[in-house]
Design a protein around this motif. Structure first.
Motif, PDB file in Angstrom:
ATOM      1  N   VAL A  72       0.813  -1.219   0.000  1.00 25.77           N
ATOM      2  CA  VAL A  72       0.000   0.000   0.000  1.00 25.77           C
ATOM      3  C   VAL A  72       0.850   1.274   0.000  1.00 25.77           C
ATOM      4  O   VAL A  72       0.551   2.211  -0.747  1.00 25.77           O
ATOM      5  CB  VAL A  72      -1.012  -0.012   1.173  1.00 25.77           C
ATOM      6  CG1 VAL A  72      -1.722   1.324   1.323  1.00 25.77           C
ATOM      7  CG2 VAL A  72      -2.020  -1.143   0.974  1.00 25.77           C
ATOM      8  N   PRO A  73       1.938   1.365   0.785  1.00 34.13           N
ATOM      9  CA  PRO A  73       2.744   2.590   0.735  1.00 34.13           C
ATOM     10  C   PRO A  73       3.342   2.885  -0.642  1.00 34.13           C
ATOM     11  O   PRO A  73       3.707   4.024  -0.923  1.00 34.13           O
ATOM     12  CB  PRO A  73       3.861   2.334   1.754  1.00 34.13           C
ATOM     13  CG  PRO A  73       3.277   1.364   2.711  1.00 34.13           C
ATOM     14  CD  PRO A  73       2.398   0.487   1.855  1.00 34.13           C
ATOM     15  N   LEU A  74       3.415   1.879  -1.484  1.00 40.21           N
ATOM     16  CA  LEU A  74       3.942   2.115  -2.833  1.00 40.21           C
ATOM     17  C   LEU A  74       3.036   3.039  -3.636  1.00 40.21           C
ATOM     18  O   LEU A  74       3.477   3.653  -4.614  1.00 40.21           O
ATOM     19  CB  LEU A  74       4.141   0.791  -3.568  1.00 40.21           C
ATOM     20  CG  LEU A  74       5.137  -0.176  -2.930  1.00 40.21           C
ATOM     21  CD1 LEU A  74       5.222  -1.461  -3.734  1.00 40.21           C
ATOM     22  CD2 LEU A  74       6.502   0.451  -2.772  1.00 40.21           C
ATOM     23  N   ASN A  75       1.774   3.172  -3.206  1.00 41.13           N
ATOM     24  CA  ASN A  75       0.861   4.088  -3.889  1.00 41.13           C
ATOM     25  C   ASN A  75       1.374   5.524  -3.833  1.00 41.13           C
ATOM     26  O   ASN A  75       1.123   6.316  -4.737  1.00 41.13           O
ATOM     27  CB  ASN A  75      -0.545   3.997  -3.303  1.00 41.13           C
ATOM     28  CG  ASN A  75      -1.204   2.684  -3.654  1.00 41.13           C
ATOM     29  OD1 ASN A  75      -0.962   2.122  -4.718  1.00 41.13           O
ATOM     30  ND2 ASN A  75      -2.027   2.186  -2.760  1.00 41.13           N
ATOM     31  N   HIS A  76       2.111   5.877  -2.779  1.00 38.17           N
ATOM     32  CA  HIS A  76       2.705   7.214  -2.691  1.00 38.17           C
ATOM     33  C   HIS A  76       3.733   7.399  -3.808  1.00 38.17           C
ATOM     34  O   HIS A  76       3.796   8.460  -4.433  1.00 38.17           O
ATOM     35  CB  HIS A  76       3.359   7.437  -1.328  1.00 38.17           C
ATOM     36  CG  HIS A  76       2.383   7.439  -0.207  1.00 38.17           C
ATOM     37  ND1 HIS A  76       1.554   8.505   0.057  1.00 38.17           N
ATOM     38  CD2 HIS A  76       2.092   6.506   0.717  1.00 38.17           C
ATOM     39  CE1 HIS A  76       0.794   8.226   1.092  1.00 38.17           C
ATOM     40  NE2 HIS A  76       1.103   7.017   1.515  1.00 38.17           N
ATOM     41  N   SER A  77       4.537   6.366  -4.048  1.00 37.47           N
ATOM     42  CA  SER A  77       5.536   6.443  -5.121  1.00 37.47           C
ATOM     43  C   SER A  77       4.865   6.531  -6.479  1.00 37.47           C
ATOM     44  O   SER A  77       5.323   7.270  -7.356  1.00 37.47           O
ATOM     45  CB  SER A  77       6.453   5.216  -5.085  1.00 37.47           C
ATOM     46  OG  SER A  77       7.178   5.201  -3.889  1.00 37.47           O
ATOM     47  N   ILE A  78       3.793   5.803  -6.650  1.00 38.27           N
ATOM     48  CA  ILE A  78       3.044   5.869  -7.910  1.00 38.27           C
ATOM     49  C   ILE A  78       2.513   7.282  -8.108  1.00 38.27           C
ATOM     50  O   ILE A  78       2.606   7.850  -9.199  1.00 38.27           O
ATOM     51  CB  ILE A  78       1.917   4.817  -7.915  1.00 38.27           C
ATOM     52  CG1 ILE A  78       2.526   3.412  -7.949  1.00 38.27           C
ATOM     53  CG2 ILE A  78       0.961   5.043  -9.085  1.00 38.27           C
ATOM     54  CD1 ILE A  78       1.540   2.297  -7.676  1.00 38.27           C
ATOM     55  N   GLY A  79       1.985   7.887  -7.034  1.00 42.07           N
ATOM     56  CA  GLY A  79       1.475   9.256  -7.109  1.00 42.07           C
ATOM     57  C   GLY A  79       2.558  10.264  -7.462  1.00 42.07           C
ATOM     58  O   GLY A  79       2.337  11.165  -8.277  1.00 42.07           O
ATOM     59  N   VAL A  80       3.732  10.129  -6.853  1.00 40.20           N
ATOM     60  CA  VAL A  80       4.844  11.040  -7.161  1.00 40.20           C
ATOM     61  C   VAL A  80       5.268  10.861  -8.618  1.00 40.20           C
ATOM     62  O   VAL A  80       5.513  11.841  -9.326  1.00 40.20           O
ATOM     63  CB  VAL A  80       6.033  10.817  -6.197  1.00 40.20           C
ATOM     64  CG1 VAL A  80       7.247  11.620  -6.637  1.00 40.20           C
ATOM     65  CG2 VAL A  80       5.642  11.182  -4.773  1.00 40.20           C
ATOM     66  N   ASN A  81       5.330   9.617  -9.084  1.00 42.60           N
ATOM     67  CA  ASN A  81       5.671   9.376 -10.485  1.00 42.60           C
ATOM     68  C   ASN A  81       4.649  10.022 -11.415  1.00 42.60           C
ATOM     69  O   ASN A  81       5.021  10.640 -12.410  1.00 42.60           O
ATOM     70  CB  ASN A  81       5.777   7.876 -10.759  1.00 42.60           C
ATOM     71  CG  ASN A  81       7.148   7.339 -10.447  1.00 42.60           C
ATOM     72  OD1 ASN A  81       8.072   7.514 -11.221  1.00 42.60           O
ATOM     73  ND2 ASN A  81       7.292   6.707  -9.290  1.00 42.60           N
ATOM     74  N   HIS A  82       3.364   9.889 -11.095  1.00 44.61           N
ATOM     75  CA  HIS A  82       2.331  10.502 -11.935  1.00 44.61           C
ATOM     76  C   HIS A  82       2.494  12.018 -11.949  1.00 44.61           C
ATOM     77  O   HIS A  82       2.359  12.652 -13.000  1.00 44.61           O
ATOM     78  CB  HIS A  82       0.940  10.125 -11.447  1.00 44.61           C
ATOM     79  CG  HIS A  82       0.540   8.734 -11.824  1.00 44.61           C
ATOM     80  ND1 HIS A  82      -0.714   8.232 -11.598  1.00 44.61           N
ATOM     81  CD2 HIS A  82       1.226   7.729 -12.415  1.00 44.61           C
ATOM     82  CE1 HIS A  82      -0.786   6.985 -12.023  1.00 44.61           C
ATOM     83  NE2 HIS A  82       0.391   6.658 -12.531  1.00 44.61           N
ATOM     84  N   LEU A  83       2.798  12.604 -10.785  1.00 44.46           N
ATOM     85  CA  LEU A  83       3.016  14.045 -10.692  1.00 44.46           C
ATOM     86  C   LEU A  83       4.168  14.482 -11.603  1.00 44.46           C
ATOM     87  O   LEU A  83       4.128  15.563 -12.208  1.00 44.46           O
ATOM     88  CB  LEU A  83       3.311  14.435  -9.243  1.00 44.46           C
ATOM     89  CG  LEU A  83       3.515  15.911  -8.956  1.00 44.46           C
ATOM     90  CD1 LEU A  83       2.215  16.682  -9.170  1.00 44.46           C
ATOM     91  CD2 LEU A  83       4.000  16.105  -7.531  1.00 44.46           C
TER      92      LEU A  83
END
Length: 115
Positions: A72-83
């Motif tokens: 679940v914490p990997l979702n933060h990395s996915i969000g930063v990548n999308h940004l």
């Protein structure tokens, strides 16, 4: 907490003077020492560290201690990548045991081939 990886191991961020804990999962009989329990007590799950790796691609090859819930914490990395304008750069695989196997190796090779 949702730590992925074996951050408590002395060769990772869990370094502390010997004697080291027995390799494997943290238990009451085999407690973590060093920085790792301090980070957990302070509420960190290390998604902060993962997010700093963006936009570098990374794969968490999850073993016995890395259930899908721990991804679940990997979702933060996915969000930063999308940004930053990147997609599909963070991955996680799971298997019931810690040791790599033919399937997990193939998954890792496929990820590496893409990047």
């Amino acid at each position: 907490m949702s730590f992925t990886g074996q951050y408590w191991e002395p060769w990772y961020i869990g370094y502390h003077p010997q004697p080291w804990l027995t390799r494997g999962m943290i238990t009451k009989e085999n407690p973590a020492k060093g920085l790792y329990p301090k980070l957990v007590a302070e509420g960190y799950d290390l998604h902060e560290r993962h997010a700093l790796m963006a936009p570098r691609p990374f794969l968490v090859s999850g073993g016995s201690g890395d259930t899908p819930k721990r991804g679940v914490p990997l979702n933060h990395s996915i969000g930063v990548n999308h940004l930053l304008g990147f997609k599909n750069r963070v991955g996680m695989t799971n298997r019931p045991t810690h040791s790599p196997n033919l399937v997990s190796n193939k998954q890792a090779y496929l990820f590496l081939n893409i990047f």
